[in-house]
Enzyme design. Structure first.
Site, PDB file in Angstrom:
ATOM      1  N   ASP A   9       6.628  -0.148   5.403  1.00 30.88           N
ATOM      2  CA  ASP A   9       7.132   0.878   5.950  1.00 30.88           C
ATOM      3  C   ASP A   9       8.668   0.823   6.190  1.00 30.88           C
ATOM      4  OD1 ASP A   9       5.470   3.021   8.220  1.00 30.88           O
ATOM      5  OD2 ASP A   9       7.682   2.752   8.632  1.00 30.88           O
ATOM      6  N   ILE A  10       9.166   1.950   6.250  1.00 27.35           N
ATOM      7  CA  ILE A  10      10.637   2.204   6.140  1.00 27.35           C
ATOM      8  C   ILE A  10      11.004   1.753   7.587  1.00 27.35           C
ATOM      9  CG2 ILE A  10      10.941   4.548   6.694  1.00 27.35           C
ATOM     10  CD1 ILE A  10      12.958   4.592   4.250  1.00 27.35           C
ATOM     11  N   ASN A  47      -3.495   7.420  11.334  1.00 30.16           N
ATOM     12  CA  ASN A  47      -3.171   8.493  12.043  1.00 30.16           C
ATOM     13  C   ASN A  47      -3.507   9.776  11.386  1.00 30.16           C
ATOM     14  OD1 ASN A  47      -2.017   6.644  14.063  1.00 30.16           O
ATOM     15  ND2 ASN A  47      -0.264   6.713  12.748  1.00 30.16           N
ATOM     16  N   GLY A  63      -0.122  11.657  15.856  1.00 28.51           N
ATOM     17  CA  GLY A  63       1.300  11.330  15.269  1.00 28.51           C
ATOM     18  C   GLY A  63       1.785  11.307  13.914  1.00 28.51           C
ATOM     19  N   HIS A  68      -2.744   7.456   4.478  1.00 26.25           N
ATOM     20  CA  HIS A  68      -2.195   6.159   4.258  1.00 26.25           C
ATOM     21  C   HIS A  68      -2.884   5.349   5.566  1.00 26.25           C
ATOM     22  CE1 HIS A  68       0.337   8.643   6.788  1.00 26.25           C
ATOM     23  NE2 HIS A  68       0.582   7.613   7.578  1.00 26.25           N
ATOM     24  N   LEU A  69      -3.055   4.059   5.013  1.00 23.40           N
ATOM     25  CA  LEU A  69      -3.332   3.161   6.334  1.00 23.40           C
ATOM     26  C   LEU A  69      -2.355   2.120   6.533  1.00 23.40           C
ATOM     27  CD1 LEU A  69      -5.898   1.813   7.668  1.00 23.40           C
ATOM     28  CD2 LEU A  69      -6.653   0.615   5.569  1.00 23.40           C
ATOM     29  N   HIS A  70      -2.057   2.188   7.773  1.00 24.68           N
ATOM     30  CA  HIS A  70      -1.057   1.466   8.257  1.00 24.68           C
ATOM     31  C   HIS A  70      -1.579  -0.312   8.481  1.00 24.68           C
ATOM     32  CE1 HIS A  70       2.146   4.157   9.856  1.00 24.68           C
ATOM     33  NE2 HIS A  70       0.729   5.004   9.825  1.00 24.68           N
TER      34      HIS A  70
END
Ligand code: AMP
Ligand code: ZN
Length: 113
Positions: free
Chosen positions: A31-32, A86, A92, A99-101
């Site tokens: 993640d950026i 999310n 949010g 995408h899976l964080h």
């Protein structure tokens, strides 16, 4: 839609990202704006806007198992980690490519904010 999608462009290599793993179905990159010492996003190569649009249980399952594999490789599997989808405004979601964080390397709070 998929043409201009940020994560489709990362998958295709048109936008640089710190990729940590990929296979024929999934791509994982850092993640950026990391929210934990390890913060990796696992995305399907195929464009799916969110979990609301997901139809294929295998696709969703592959994201989860890919995240578990990266957690092992990052050395956070035993200590623990969090995986989060999310979905839409209340959660949010800002990028409308599923995408899976994967977050870990620090103690997580509960409930999440
Ligand atoms: P979400 O808010 O669940 O839609 O998560 C989108 C995530 O994508 C956020 O955590 C952003 O920091 C991350 N992000 C946005 N642009 C990039 C990028 N170019 N490379 C890597 N991560 C990104
Ligand atoms: Zn996309």
């Amino acid at each position: 839609m998929a043409d201009g999608c940020l994560f489709c462009r990362i998958v295709r290599g048109e936008i640089p990202a710190k990729k940590v793993a990929e296979d024929e179905h999934c791509v994982a990159f850092r993640d950026i704006n990391p929210q934990a010492p390890t913060h990796v996003l696992v995305v399907p190569r195929e464009h799916v806007a969110s979990l609301n649009e997901a139809k294929d249980p295998a696709l969703v399952g592959r994201l989860a198992l890919f995240a578990a594999r990266i957690a092992r490789e990052e050395g956070i599997a035993d200590g623990g980690y969090r995986t989060v989808f999310n979905t839409n405004a209340d959660a949010g979601q800002t990028v409308f490519h599923l995408h899976l964080h994967l977050l870990g390397g620090r103690q997580m709070g509960w409930p999440p904010g």
